[in-house]
Motif scaffolding. Sequence first.
Motif, PDB file in Angstrom:
ATOM      1  N   UNK A  25       3.736   2.234   5.071  1.00 50.43           N
ATOM      2  CA  UNK A  25       2.610   3.158   4.952  1.00 50.43           C
ATOM      3  C   UNK A  25       1.589   2.879   6.043  1.00 50.43           C
ATOM      4  N   UNK A  26       0.731   3.875   6.252  1.00 49.22           N
ATOM      5  CA  UNK A  26      -0.367   3.801   7.221  1.00 49.22           C
ATOM      6  C   UNK A  26      -1.344   4.892   6.815  1.00 49.22           C
ATOM      7  N   UNK A  27      -2.530   4.881   7.408  1.00 49.61           N
ATOM      8  CA  UNK A  27      -3.473   5.959   7.104  1.00 49.61           C
ATOM      9  C   UNK A  27      -4.404   6.186   8.282  1.00 49.61           C
ATOM     10  N   UNK A  28      -4.920   7.418   8.338  1.00 48.86           N
ATOM     11  CA  UNK A  28      -5.867   7.824   9.371  1.00 48.86           C
ATOM     12  C   UNK A  28      -6.597   9.058   8.862  1.00 48.86           C
ATOM     13  N   UNK A  29      -7.741   9.340   9.441  1.00 45.99           N
ATOM     14  CA  UNK A  29      -8.421  10.600   9.134  1.00 45.99           C
ATOM     15  C   UNK A  29      -7.590  11.733   9.722  1.00 45.99           C
ATOM     16  N   UNK A  30      -7.558  12.853   9.031  1.00 47.84           N
ATOM     17  CA  UNK A  30      -6.833  14.017   9.533  1.00 47.84           C
ATOM     18  C   UNK A  30      -7.484  14.495  10.834  1.00 47.84           C
ATOM     19  N   UNK A  31      -6.731  15.184  11.687  1.00 50.89           N
ATOM     20  CA  UNK A  31      -7.263  15.597  12.995  1.00 50.89           C
ATOM     21  C   UNK A  31      -8.544  16.423  12.921  1.00 50.89           C
ATOM     22  N   UNK A  32      -8.716  17.194  11.872  1.00 50.96           N
ATOM     23  CA  UNK A  32      -9.879  18.082  11.769  1.00 50.96           C
ATOM     24  C   UNK A  32     -10.942  17.575  10.803  1.00 50.96           C
ATOM     25  N   UNK A  33     -10.876  16.290  10.428  1.00 49.25           N
ATOM     26  CA  UNK A  33     -11.768  15.797   9.379  1.00 49.25           C
ATOM     27  C   UNK A  33     -12.023  14.311   9.523  1.00 49.25           C
ATOM     28  N   UNK A  34     -13.127  13.872   8.952  1.00 51.63           N
ATOM     29  CA  UNK A  34     -13.339  12.460   8.709  1.00 51.63           C
ATOM     30  C   UNK A  34     -12.716  12.133   7.363  1.00 51.63           C
ATOM     31  N   UNK A  35     -12.714  10.872   6.989  1.00 54.74           N
ATOM     32  CA  UNK A  35     -12.154  10.483   5.701  1.00 54.74           C
ATOM     33  C   UNK A  35     -12.957   9.327   5.119  1.00 54.74           C
ATOM     34  N   UNK A  36     -13.237   9.431   3.838  1.00 57.52           N
ATOM     35  CA  UNK A  36     -13.878   8.369   3.074  1.00 57.52           C
ATOM     36  C   UNK A  36     -12.877   7.983   1.992  1.00 57.52           C
ATOM     37  N   UNK A  37     -12.341   6.764   2.082  1.00 56.47           N
ATOM     38  CA  UNK A  37     -11.252   6.329   1.221  1.00 56.47           C
ATOM     39  C   UNK A  37     -11.628   5.109   0.400  1.00 56.47           C
ATOM     40  N   UNK A  38     -11.282   5.133  -0.867  1.00 59.15           N
ATOM     41  CA  UNK A  38     -11.315   3.938  -1.699  1.00 59.15           C
ATOM     42  C   UNK A  38      -9.897   3.403  -1.710  1.00 59.15           C
ATOM     43  N   UNK A  39      -9.723   2.142  -1.328  1.00 57.74           N
ATOM     44  CA  UNK A  39      -8.391   1.537  -1.230  1.00 57.74           C
ATOM     45  C   UNK A  39      -8.339   0.344  -2.181  1.00 57.74           C
ATOM     46  N   UNK A  40      -7.283   0.315  -2.991  1.00 54.49           N
ATOM     47  CA  UNK A  40      -7.092  -0.758  -3.966  1.00 54.49           C
ATOM     48  C   UNK A  40      -5.697  -1.337  -3.775  1.00 54.49           C
ATOM     49  N   UNK A  41      -5.601  -2.651  -3.690  1.00 55.56           N
ATOM     50  CA  UNK A  41      -4.328  -3.352  -3.610  1.00 55.56           C
ATOM     51  C   UNK A  41      -4.168  -4.145  -4.901  1.00 55.56           C
ATOM     52  N   UNK A  42      -3.018  -3.925  -5.565  1.00 58.65           N
ATOM     53  CA  UNK A  42      -2.780  -4.613  -6.826  1.00 58.65           C
ATOM     54  C   UNK A  42      -1.330  -5.053  -6.954  1.00 58.65           C
ATOM     55  N   UNK A  43      -1.041  -6.263  -7.447  1.00 66.61           N
ATOM     56  CA  UNK A  43      -2.036  -7.291  -7.712  1.00 66.61           C
ATOM     57  C   UNK A  43      -2.755  -7.675  -6.427  1.00 66.61           C
ATOM     58  N   UNK A  44      -3.901  -8.259  -6.625  1.00 70.20           N
ATOM     59  CA  UNK A  44      -4.760  -8.577  -5.495  1.00 70.20           C
ATOM     60  C   UNK A  44      -4.190  -9.645  -4.577  1.00 70.20           C
ATOM     61  N   UNK A  45      -4.583  -9.547  -3.331  1.00 68.99           N
ATOM     62  CA  UNK A  45      -4.280 -10.535  -2.297  1.00 68.99           C
ATOM     63  C   UNK A  45      -5.609 -10.814  -1.615  1.00 68.99           C
TER      64      UNK A  45
END
Length: 173
Positions: free
Chosen positions: A97-117
């Motif tokens: 997986x990977x992530x980026x803002x879409x070409x025509x938009x900004x992005x505000x993301x909440x990211x959660x990894x579970x179980x935690x590291x």
Amino acid sequence: MTLIGPEAVVVRGDEAETVGMLGGKGRLLADSSATGGALSTLRVTLGRGKDGATPHYHGGSSELFFVVDGSAQVLVGNEVVTARSGDLVVVPPHLPHAFAAAPDSGADLLIVITPGVERFDYFRLLERIRTGEATVEELLAKQDLFDNHFLESPSWRDVREEAAREEAARSEP
């Protein structure tokens, strides 16, 4: 961050540590040690079309992406999906997986990894790389420690190259 009793964690937004990222900024909310290993979480804000994380996978954790605002491109295996405000994407262990803002938009993301590291030092290292205080080789040497294993993804590369072309076309007079 405030610990309430043995289990509860309260993080005030204005108290969260902020780290710079290539395409924006990250607010470190709660690391694994604060949540008893349950999860690690941060909030990432990216400018229009800006890259977030390059393709990678986690061997022992799932990663959740909730789009608070804007829209994001998210690599899920070999497919790239566009997630918009209110959308949720959950990626299980071992899936690229990977992530980026879409070409025509900004992005505000909440990211959660579970179980935690324990991941906050990973994001601090990324900031030091961005400012020239650390090297990519240092990051690559710590992939196992942070359970963040980088890989190549032709489908991600193609989509992000197209996004860069779209941005360049918008910027032309």
